[in-house]
Design an enzyme around this catalytic site. Structure first.
Site, PDB file in Angstrom:
ATOM      1  CG  ASP A 121      -2.083   0.944   1.111  1.00  0.00           C
ATOM      2  OD1 ASP A 121      -3.160   0.494   0.690  1.00  0.00           O
ATOM      3  OD2 ASP A 121      -1.905   2.135   1.422  1.00  0.00           O
ATOM      4  CG  ASP A 149       3.630   5.628  -5.809  1.00  0.00           C
ATOM      5  OD1 ASP A 149       2.595   5.305  -6.446  1.00  0.00           O
ATOM      6  OD2 ASP A 149       4.123   6.770  -5.859  1.00  0.00           O
ATOM      7  CB  VAL A 150       0.854   0.747  -8.111  1.00  0.00           C
ATOM      8  CG1 VAL A 150       0.645  -0.266  -6.991  1.00  0.00           C
ATOM      9  CG2 VAL A 150      -0.291   1.753  -8.165  1.00  0.00           C
ATOM     10  CG  ASN A 205      -7.941  -3.115  -4.271  1.00  0.00           C
ATOM     11  OD1 ASN A 205      -9.129  -3.091  -4.587  1.00  0.00           O
ATOM     12  ND2 ASN A 205      -7.453  -2.352  -3.280  1.00  0.00           N
ATOM     13  CE1 TYR A 244     -11.655   4.527 -10.470  1.00  0.00           C
ATOM     14  CE2 TYR A 244     -13.686   3.879 -11.563  1.00  0.00           C
ATOM     15  CZ  TYR A 244     -12.753   3.687 -10.570  1.00  0.00           C
ATOM     16  OH  TYR A 244     -12.894   2.647  -9.683  1.00  0.00           O
ATOM     17  CB  THR A 303     -15.374   1.672   0.077  1.00  0.00           C
ATOM     18  OG1 THR A 303     -15.638   2.667  -0.943  1.00  0.00           O
ATOM     19  CG2 THR A 303     -15.433   0.286  -0.547  1.00  0.00           C
TER      20      THR A 303
END
Length: 259
Positions: A35, A58-59, A85, A151, A186
Site C-alpha cells: 500500500d 507506490d504502484v 486493487n 477513471y 467503502t
C-alpha cells in the site's frame, strides 16, 4: 507459514483491498499487503494474523514496484496470487473542466500501475510455471459514466489488458482475470456521497438488487477467480454489480415489491 500460497494485494490497507486480504488469509494464504501507506499496511497485515506482511509500494512509481516485489520474493521466494486493487478516484468534473495532469495521474495509478506490478510478478510466475492474477476493473470501464473520462478509460484499459495477458500466459500456467465491481460500501464512496458527488438513493434505485455491495462480496469473487475452483477460467471480466450492467430498461431498476 511455509508451504502456504503467497498472495500480494495492492492497495490492501482499506476498503475492497483489505476485505480481499482478510478473505485470502482466511483461506490459508500468506498475505502481503502492499500500500502507498506502509505503516497502515503493516498494521493491517498484523491485524489479520501473524506471519503476514505489510509494506510501502507506490504502484505509479516503477522503482517502488520493482523494489517492493523484489523484497517480497526475497522474503517468501515466490508469489502465487496477485490482486491488483490499488487505485484512485477521479474528480467527477465536466469534460471541459478536466485537466491533463489529473487525467494522467489517474491513468498512471489505475492502469499503468496494474501493468507494472503484473509485469514484475509475471516474471516470477513465469519462472515458477504457475500463478493467478486478478485485476480490479469497474462498471465505469464497461459502460459510459459521464464526467468520469480518466477513471473509465483506465478501468476499460484494465479489462483489455487482462484479456491480453490472459491469452499470452495461458499456456504458461498463469491465469489472469478481472472483477468489475459496481458501487461498493467503502469509505471512499461514503466521502463521495457526503460531498454530494454521488446520490446513494439514486444508485440503489438504478441497481436491480436495490443496494450497495459490501467489500466482502467483492472479495469473495476475487478469491474464487484466484482459487483452484476457477482452474479453467482465464481472460474473464466478471461484473459483481447487483445487476447494474444487465439492466437496460428505462426508469428505476428496483422498486419494493407491493402487496
Amino acid at each position: 507459514m511455509a508451504g502456504q500460497p503467497v498472495a500480494v494485494v495492492t492497495g490492501g490497507a482499506e476498503g475492497i483491498g483489505f476485505a480481499v486480504a482478510e478473505r485470502f488469509a482466511q483461506a490459508g494464504c500468506t498475505v502481503v499487503i502492499a500500500d502507498l501507506d506502509g505503516s497502515k499496511a503493516a498494521a493491517k497485515a498484523a491485524a489479520i494474523g501473524p506471519g503476514h506482511l505489510g509494506l510501502a509500494m507506490d504502484v505509479a512509481d516503477e522503482g517502488s514496484v520493482t523494489s517492493g516485489i523484489a523484497a517480497i520474493l526475497a522474503r517468501h521466494g515466490r508469489i502465487d496470487m496477485l490482486v491488483n486493487n490499488a487505485g484512485i478516484a477521479d474528480t467527477h468534473k465536466p469534460t471541459v473542466d478536466q485537466d491533463n495532469l489529473a487525467f494522467e495521474r489517474i491513468v498512471r495509478v489505475n492502469l499503468q500501475g496494474v501493468f507494472a506490478v503484473s509485469r514484475e510478478v509475471g516474471r516470477s510466475m513465469l519462472a515458477q510455471g504457475r500463478g493467478a492474477i486478478v485485476n480490479l476493473s469497474s462498471i465505469a470501464g464497461l459502460s459510459g459514466l459521464p464526467r468520469r473520462n480518466a477513471y473509465g478509460a483506465a478501468k476499460a484499459g484494465v479489462a483489455a489488458m487482462t484479456r491480453s495477458m490472459a491469452v499470452e500466459w495461458a499456456g504458461c500456467g498463469i491465469r489472469v482475470n478481472a472483477v468489475a465491481p459496481g458501487y461498493v460500501r467503502t469509505a471512499l464512496l461514503a466521502e463521495l456521497i457526503a460531498s454530494g458527488r454521488v446520490d446513494q438513493a439514486r444508485l440503489q434505485r438504478r441497481t436491480p438488487m436495490g443496494r450497495l455491495a459490501e467489500p466482502a462480496e467483492i472479495a469473495e469473487a476475487v478469491w474464487f477467480l484466484c482459487s483452484p475452483a476457477a482452474s479453467y477460467i482465464t481472460g474473464v471480466v466478471l461484473s459483481v454489480d447487483g445487476g447494474w450492467m444487465a439492466f437496460g430498461d428505462s426508469g428505476d431498476a428496483w422498486t419494493p415489491l407491493q402487496d
